[in-house]
Scaffold this motif. Structure first.
Motif, PDB file in Angstrom:
ATOM      1  N   LEU B   8      32.933  13.461  86.686  1.00 14.00           N
ATOM      2  CA  LEU B   8      33.643  13.501  87.971  1.00 14.00           C
ATOM      3  C   LEU B   8      34.112  12.091  88.365  1.00 14.00           C
ATOM      4  CD1 LEU B   8      31.585  15.999  90.168  1.00 14.00           C
ATOM      5  CD2 LEU B   8      33.934  16.239  89.318  1.00 14.00           C
ATOM      6  N   GLY B  12      37.824  11.242  89.105  1.00 14.21           N
ATOM      7  CA  GLY B  12      38.184  10.562  90.355  1.00 14.21           C
ATOM      8  C   GLY B  12      38.982   9.302  90.068  1.00 14.21           C
ATOM      9  N   LEU B  93      43.209  17.367  96.692  1.00 12.49           N
ATOM     10  CA  LEU B  93      41.859  17.910  96.582  1.00 12.49           C
ATOM     11  C   LEU B  93      40.989  17.009  95.714  1.00 12.49           C
ATOM     12  CD1 LEU B  93      40.253  20.427  97.509  1.00 12.49           C
ATOM     13  CD2 LEU B  93      40.608  21.310  95.203  1.00 12.49           C
ATOM     14  N   PHE B  94      41.520  16.618  94.533  1.00  8.73           N
ATOM     15  CA  PHE B  94      40.741  15.746  93.653  1.00  8.73           C
ATOM     16  C   PHE B  94      40.508  14.381  94.313  1.00  8.73           C
ATOM     17  CE2 PHE B  94      41.976  18.617  90.140  1.00  8.73           C
ATOM     18  CZ  PHE B  94      40.726  18.778  89.576  1.00  8.73           C
ATOM     19  N   THR B  96      40.100  13.835  97.386  1.00  9.47           N
ATOM     20  CA  THR B  96      39.029  14.021  98.351  1.00  9.47           C
ATOM     21  C   THR B  96      37.670  14.109  97.659  1.00  9.47           C
ATOM     22  OG1 THR B  96      40.580  15.131  99.800  1.00  9.47           O
ATOM     23  CG2 THR B  96      38.267  15.466 100.262  1.00  9.47           C
ATOM     24  N   ILE B  97      37.639  14.795  96.492  1.00 12.03           N
ATOM     25  CA  ILE B  97      36.388  14.811  95.722  1.00 12.03           C
ATOM     26  C   ILE B  97      36.010  13.385  95.330  1.00 12.03           C
ATOM     27  CG2 ILE B  97      35.274  15.549  93.578  1.00 12.03           C
ATOM     28  CD1 ILE B  97      37.056  18.036  93.584  1.00 12.03           C
ATOM     29  N   GLY B 100      34.603  11.357  98.280  1.00 10.54           N
ATOM     30  CA  GLY B 100      33.243  11.780  98.619  1.00 10.54           C
ATOM     31  C   GLY B 100      32.242  11.256  97.601  1.00 10.54           C
ATOM     32  N   LEU B 101      32.617  11.405  96.332  1.00 13.26           N
ATOM     33  CA  LEU B 101      31.736  10.972  95.250  1.00 13.26           C
ATOM     34  C   LEU B 101      31.500   9.472  95.303  1.00 13.26           C
ATOM     35  CD1 LEU B 101      30.578  12.397  92.601  1.00 13.26           C
ATOM     36  CD2 LEU B 101      32.473  11.270  91.442  1.00 13.26           C
ATOM     37  N   ILE B 177      25.239  16.490  96.394  1.00  8.96           N
ATOM     38  CA  ILE B 177      26.393  17.368  96.569  1.00  8.96           C
ATOM     39  C   ILE B 177      26.640  17.720  98.038  1.00  8.96           C
ATOM     40  CG2 ILE B 177      27.238  19.717  96.117  1.00  8.96           C
ATOM     41  CD1 ILE B 177      26.144  19.350  93.261  1.00  8.96           C
ATOM     42  N   ILE B 180      28.670  15.038  99.732  1.00  4.53           N
ATOM     43  CA  ILE B 180      30.027  14.984  99.161  1.00  4.53           C
ATOM     44  C   ILE B 180      30.869  16.117  99.743  1.00  4.53           C
ATOM     45  CG2 ILE B 180      31.381  15.248  97.037  1.00  4.53           C
ATOM     46  CD1 ILE B 180      29.088  13.837  95.548  1.00  4.53           C
ATOM     47  N   VAL B 181      30.298  17.305  99.770  1.00  8.11           N
ATOM     48  CA  VAL B 181      31.029  18.450 100.315  1.00  8.11           C
ATOM     49  C   VAL B 181      31.310  18.217 101.802  1.00  8.11           C
ATOM     50  CG1 VAL B 181      30.855  20.908 100.860  1.00  8.11           C
ATOM     51  CG2 VAL B 181      30.141  20.076  98.608  1.00  8.11           C
ATOM     52  N   MET B 184      34.246  16.015 102.131  1.00  6.46           N
ATOM     53  CA  MET B 184      35.467  16.767 101.822  1.00  6.46           C
ATOM     54  C   MET B 184      35.902  17.636 102.991  1.00  6.46           C
ATOM     55  SD  MET B 184      34.697  17.879  97.874  1.00  6.46           S
ATOM     56  CE  MET B 184      36.188  18.900  97.828  1.00  6.46           C
TER      57      MET B 184
END
Lengths: 201, 201, 201
Positions: B8, B12, B93-94, B96-97, B100-101, B177, B180-181, B184
């Motif tokens: 990930l 990212g 979307l990616f 944002t992942i 967060g990560l 997780i 991270i969520v 997002m």
């Protein structure tokens, strides 16, 4: 040999610093601004390289001659501005020597810190061109290097050539000088024939 | 689990780097400029975090895959620019992942260097957003993040949540997780409902 | 004595941070932007100094009070903006104390890392003025300090005076306070009589 490199390093620093001081002058900065811009143009790339490699003391912090080279450059720019501007061709030649030297020595230094070849090449390019990038940001213009000449690409080619040459048991001075000369030739040809890299359209 | 995080992280990096390459393209930079801007967008925040924490080798200097991820991203941007632009929603979307990560992993890393909770949260935010700040400075615009979205605030909230969750003996993957969520969701809601922070009037 | 210096350091941080927050407000940034600009104005110079000296943890990373001082400053700027702006003269005085203090303490710190006198003076100036330089770059203007006041020159003079005074066996507090007062006087006179440095013509 190493003395020659050291002297060329200082000469490169003076030339880079003069170009920085002239930029400061174009932007109507005062004497302090000129010293800062000259310093960063000449030594900013090597500083970033040393911070990234965790190499301490940072080059100019352990050897005050670099600071004096910058101060000398600013003084020369004050006293002989018109004359220096008329020497643009000579200055350009020394600038090209400086870039080649910084790129190859930066690559060599990174190898000493056990960096992989690709990272070592990056460190060479960073040493040679990031001083100019910070200078451009400080005076408020988009870094020239992102738009013009294949300057950085020449450094990259020279760094790659250096990494190839160290595989052979050539004398040290050839291993250093051949890629430096290669960088100089690419850059001179690039300017002469107005080569440039394509962008993303 | 750690392999998934690693992958990930690389994904990212690719997404951040593509957004950097597209920015470079908007400003009509050449290929070299595109690589530098892509690199700094993707890896600049983590680099500043590692320099501040004195963590060496800096992430991408010890693992060349990050460099390759950036080069891949620039290549993809050259080849498929139109297609990528049409995928703005997926990219977002990616992105944002990735944010967060980077925020949560940055916080976690700082704790490993015995930083206090407040400094660890800062390091999380720095990891996630400072690449974009340097990118904006390099292309000569006031960093977007100082004006728009509650992007950084979402990272801060996620980092805080992470610091709360590690007090409980939850399984590792949940501790990572959930925040991270959470980042997002805040960001997606913020964009959807055009939330923004008040300024000093 | 050291407690007094510590408290002055925090007061200087608050004042620098308020000036940063007000700048952010001039540029219509949101709350996050205000915190970042305030933080960097107050602590950016010391951070660069610590990274260059390889001094870890970086000042504010090892003592969270600096972070709280910045947050307090931003809060004050939100709540009492009009009142603070009306106190410009008082603010200017504290700003000048902060600059003098940061310049002298930065010089002292560099000596502790076995830097030569000229590099130590540079570190003093960097501590005092580079926060403002980064602030100006972040908001997209050419750093004020390159154009106005003999601000940095005052710091340089104070740092030099400090290096002279430590040759004598004066009490510690005099060795610190005399150069700080000297920096304050030069700056106040410079502003009053509009002194400035010549540029390269």
């Amino acid at each position: 040999m190493w003395e020659l490199i050291y002297i060329l390093n200082l000469v490169g620093t003076v030339v880079f610093a003069i170009s920085g001081a002239l930029t400061a002058s174009d932007y109507e900065m005062d004497g302090f601004g000129a010293v800062v811009i000259a310093f960063i143009t000449a030594l900013g790339g090597g500083t970033i390289r040393d911070l990234l490699l965790d190499s301490h003391p940072v080059g100019w912090m352990g050897d005050t001659n670099y600071l004096y080279a910058v101060l000398l450059a600013v003084l020369l720019s004050y006293l002989f501005k018109r004359w220096i501007v008329s020497l643009r061709r000579t200055m350009f030649l020394f600038d090209t020597i400086g870039i080649g030297l910084f790129a190859v020595l930066g690559t060599q230094k990174a190898l000493g810190f056990e960096m992989s070849y690709s990272i070592a090449m990056m460190m060479g390019v960073v040493s040679a061109v990031f001083g100019g990038v910070i200078r451009d940001i400080l005076v408020g213009r988009v870094p020239l290097i992102f738009r013009k000449e294949i300057y950085a690409t020449a450094c990259l080619a020279g760094a790659a050539l250096y990494l190839i040459l160290i595989q052979f048991s050539l004398p040290d001075y050839l291993t250093l000088i051949i890629p430096i000369v290669c960088i100089m030739i690419i850059r001179l040809l690039a300017v002469k024939y107005e080569w440039s890299l394509p962008g993303i359209k």
